[in-house]
Motif scaffolding. Structure first.
Motif, PDB file in Angstrom:
ATOM      1  N   GLY A  27       0.820  -1.201   0.000  1.00  0.00           N
ATOM      2  CA  GLY A  27       0.000   0.000   0.000  1.00  0.00           C
ATOM      3  C   GLY A  27       0.853   1.249   0.000  1.00  0.00           C
ATOM      4  N   HIS A  28       0.453   2.233  -0.783  1.00  0.00           N
ATOM      5  CA  HIS A  28       1.188   3.498  -0.841  1.00  0.00           C
ATOM      6  C   HIS A  28       0.379   4.602  -0.172  1.00  0.00           C
ATOM      7  CE1 HIS A  28       2.429   7.316  -3.088  1.00  0.00           C
ATOM      8  NE2 HIS A  28       3.484   6.981  -2.376  1.00  0.00           N
ATOM      9  N   SER A  29       0.995   5.329   0.740  1.00  0.00           N
ATOM     10  CA  SER A  29       0.391   6.496   1.372  1.00  0.00           C
ATOM     11  C   SER A  29      -0.890   6.094   2.108  1.00  0.00           C
ATOM     12  CB  SER A  29       0.154   7.578   0.301  1.00  0.00           C
ATOM     13  OG  SER A  29      -0.115   8.827   0.874  1.00  0.00           O
ATOM     14  N   ALA A  30      -2.044   6.652   1.722  1.00  0.00           N
ATOM     15  CA  ALA A  30      -3.304   6.222   2.340  1.00  0.00           C
ATOM     16  C   ALA A  30      -3.516   4.729   2.157  1.00  0.00           C
ATOM     17  CB  ALA A  30      -4.472   7.002   1.732  1.00  0.00           C
ATOM     18  N   GLY A  35      11.612  10.843  -2.004  1.00  0.00           N
ATOM     19  CA  GLY A  35      10.438  11.509  -1.487  1.00  0.00           C
ATOM     20  C   GLY A  35       9.233  10.573  -1.521  1.00  0.00           C
ATOM     21  N   HIS A  36       8.051  11.150  -1.370  1.00  0.00           N
ATOM     22  CA  HIS A  36       6.836  10.361  -1.231  1.00  0.00           C
ATOM     23  C   HIS A  36       6.529   9.547  -2.491  1.00  0.00           C
ATOM     24  CE1 HIS A  36       3.196   9.413   0.962  1.00  0.00           C
ATOM     25  NE2 HIS A  36       2.431   9.790  -0.054  1.00  0.00           N
ATOM     26  N   VAL A  74       3.184  -7.539   4.578  1.00  0.00           N
ATOM     27  CA  VAL A  74       2.559  -6.277   4.201  1.00  0.00           C
ATOM     28  C   VAL A  74       3.676  -5.248   4.099  1.00  0.00           C
ATOM     29  CG1 VAL A  74       2.011  -5.712   6.614  1.00  0.00           C
ATOM     30  CG2 VAL A  74       0.830  -4.531   4.757  1.00  0.00           C
ATOM     31  N   ILE A  75       3.693  -4.527   2.983  1.00  0.00           N
ATOM     32  CA  ILE A  75       4.723  -3.515   2.731  1.00  0.00           C
ATOM     33  C   ILE A  75       4.035  -2.173   2.599  1.00  0.00           C
ATOM     34  CG2 ILE A  75       6.578  -2.763   1.200  1.00  0.00           C
ATOM     35  CD1 ILE A  75       6.929  -5.686   0.354  1.00  0.00           C
ATOM     36  N   SER A  76       4.303  -1.301   3.552  1.00  0.00           N
ATOM     37  CA  SER A  76       3.711   0.035   3.559  1.00  0.00           C
ATOM     38  C   SER A  76       4.724   1.022   2.996  1.00  0.00           C
ATOM     39  CB  SER A  76       3.331   0.430   4.991  1.00  0.00           C
ATOM     40  OG  SER A  76       2.955   1.786   5.059  1.00  0.00           O
ATOM     41  N   LEU A  77       4.341   1.708   1.933  1.00  0.00           N
ATOM     42  CA  LEU A  77       5.211   2.676   1.265  1.00  0.00           C
ATOM     43  C   LEU A  77       4.756   4.086   1.615  1.00  0.00           C
ATOM     44  CD1 LEU A  77       5.245   0.980  -2.273  1.00  0.00           C
ATOM     45  CD2 LEU A  77       6.845   0.610  -0.372  1.00  0.00           C
ATOM     46  N   GLY A  78       5.451   4.715   2.540  1.00  0.00           N
ATOM     47  CA  GLY A  78       5.031   6.050   2.973  1.00  0.00           C
ATOM     48  C   GLY A  78       3.630   6.037   3.520  1.00  0.00           C
ATOM     49  N   LEU A 107       5.447  14.589   3.053  1.00  0.00           N
ATOM     50  CA  LEU A 107       4.040  14.329   3.341  1.00  0.00           C
ATOM     51  C   LEU A 107       3.871  13.331   4.483  1.00  0.00           C
ATOM     52  CD1 LEU A 107       2.737  14.110  -0.337  1.00  0.00           C
ATOM     53  CD2 LEU A 107       2.695  16.083   1.191  1.00  0.00           C
ATOM     54  N   VAL A 108       4.585  12.220   4.382  1.00  0.00           N
ATOM     55  CA  VAL A 108       4.550  11.202   5.443  1.00  0.00           C
ATOM     56  C   VAL A 108       6.002  10.883   5.803  1.00  0.00           C
ATOM     57  CG1 VAL A 108       3.647   8.956   6.146  1.00  0.00           C
ATOM     58  CG2 VAL A 108       2.428  10.285   4.424  1.00  0.00           C
ATOM     59  N   PRO A 109       6.609  11.686   6.661  1.00  0.00           N
ATOM     60  CA  PRO A 109       8.032  11.518   6.985  1.00  0.00           C
ATOM     61  C   PRO A 109       8.309  10.198   7.706  1.00  0.00           C
ATOM     62  CG  PRO A 109       7.210  13.690   7.659  1.00  0.00           C
ATOM     63  CD  PRO A 109       6.019  12.866   7.315  1.00  0.00           C
TER      64      PRO A 109
END
Length: 291
Positions: free
Chosen positions: A142-145, A265-266, A176-180, A235-237
């Motif tokens: 998942g990316h961002s939200a 960056g994001h 599960v891989i969270s991207l930002g 945005l999501v540091p």
């Protein structure tokens, strides 16, 4: 040492950036090919799935992609991840890229957004055999939200039985891989109006339901959690991922891994031409590798 001091030391450690981060305008302009096929799990346009299939007979490992965009219908939906389809299928990885009703569209927010994610994952369980997908080699990305929703999806079976969001997973992703992404939604709520606009967080996470939708308030049921952050993400540091790990039960922290990518960056995390993507796809391949 406080958070500001930690971040300052991290910035000194990586030195000056060797390249500018990918800007939103560049990300928006990436070519986005049509998927191999599409599937619907509901009547709303957002309740759809883009499927990209590799060549060959399979069974194929599968990456479930969950798009970002501030949980808002003012941004594009699953279409924004279509450029990653060929980037993964050429490596032999099938893509199941899900859409969902966002917080500010009809039926979205609580509980609809979360029920959509569950329904799209259930549809994968139903259709895997027909598309030659190997659910024993699956990973959620998942990316961002979408990172928030991916982390929530692997934690939903720890919800109270009375919650309308409680759902037993029909297959067990390897990772599960969270991207930002945002894991501890409770600590991040104050930033959502600034980043995403008014009304989003109130519909996505009503105060009396926050404990049901913040992954940081739940217990994940996945063997590997990878939290990827761009050091230059404004945005999501990286501290957002760190905050989530601190919320995990002691027994789950050993499964969590923090990966901070310098010069990223994001949007570098989901741009195949950016060096950060090489690291991301390496993490996906490692999670899906034969054991």
């Amino acid at each position: 040492m406080n958070r500001c001091a930690i971040l300052a030391l991290a910035a000194l450690a990586v030195g000056p950036a060797s390249a500018d981060p990918v800007e939103l305008s560049v990300f928006r302009d990436l070519p986005r090919p049509e998927p191999s096929l599409q599937a619907a799990y509901g009547a709303a346009p957002a309740q759809g799935i883009d499927v990209f299939l590799p060549a060959g007979p399979g069974p194929h490992p599968v990456a479930v992609l969950i798009h970002g965009g501030c949980w808002s219908a003012t941004t594009s939906g699953r279409e924004q991840m279509r450029h990653l389809g060929p980037a993964l299928t050429r490596r032999g990885i099938a893509v199941w890229s899900i859409g969902y009703r966002r917080a500010n569209e009809a039926g979205g927010g609580y509980p609809g957004t979360y029920q959509d994610v569950s329904a799209a994952l259930d549809r994968l369980a139903d259709d895997a055999a027909a598309h030659r997908l190997d659910l024993a080699r699956a990973v959620l990305v998942g990316h961002s939200a979408g990172g928030h929703l991916a982390l929530w999806a692997v934690s939903r079976d720890s919800l109270p039985a009375a919650s309308p969001l409680r759902a037993a997973a029909r297959f067990a992703p390897r990772a599960v891989i969270s991207l930002g992404g945002v894991g501890d939604l409770q600590s991040f709520t104050r930033f959502v109006p600034v980043l995403c606009g008014p009304g989003i967080i109130e519909r996505l996470a009503p105060p009396d339901r926050l404990a049901e939708v913040s992954p940081g308030a739940l217990s994940p049921s996945v063997g590997s959690i990878v939290l990827v952050s761009g050091v230059l993400d404004r945005l999501v540091p990286p501290w957002v991922a760190y905050d989530y790990v601190r919320t995990l039960p002691a027994g789950s922290r050993s499964a969590a891994r923090l990966v901070n990518l310098p010069d990223a960056g994001h949007f570098d995390l989901v741009t195949p031409s950016a060096p950060a993507w090489d690291a991301v796809v390496g993490l996906i391949e490692a999670a899906l590798a034969d054991r």
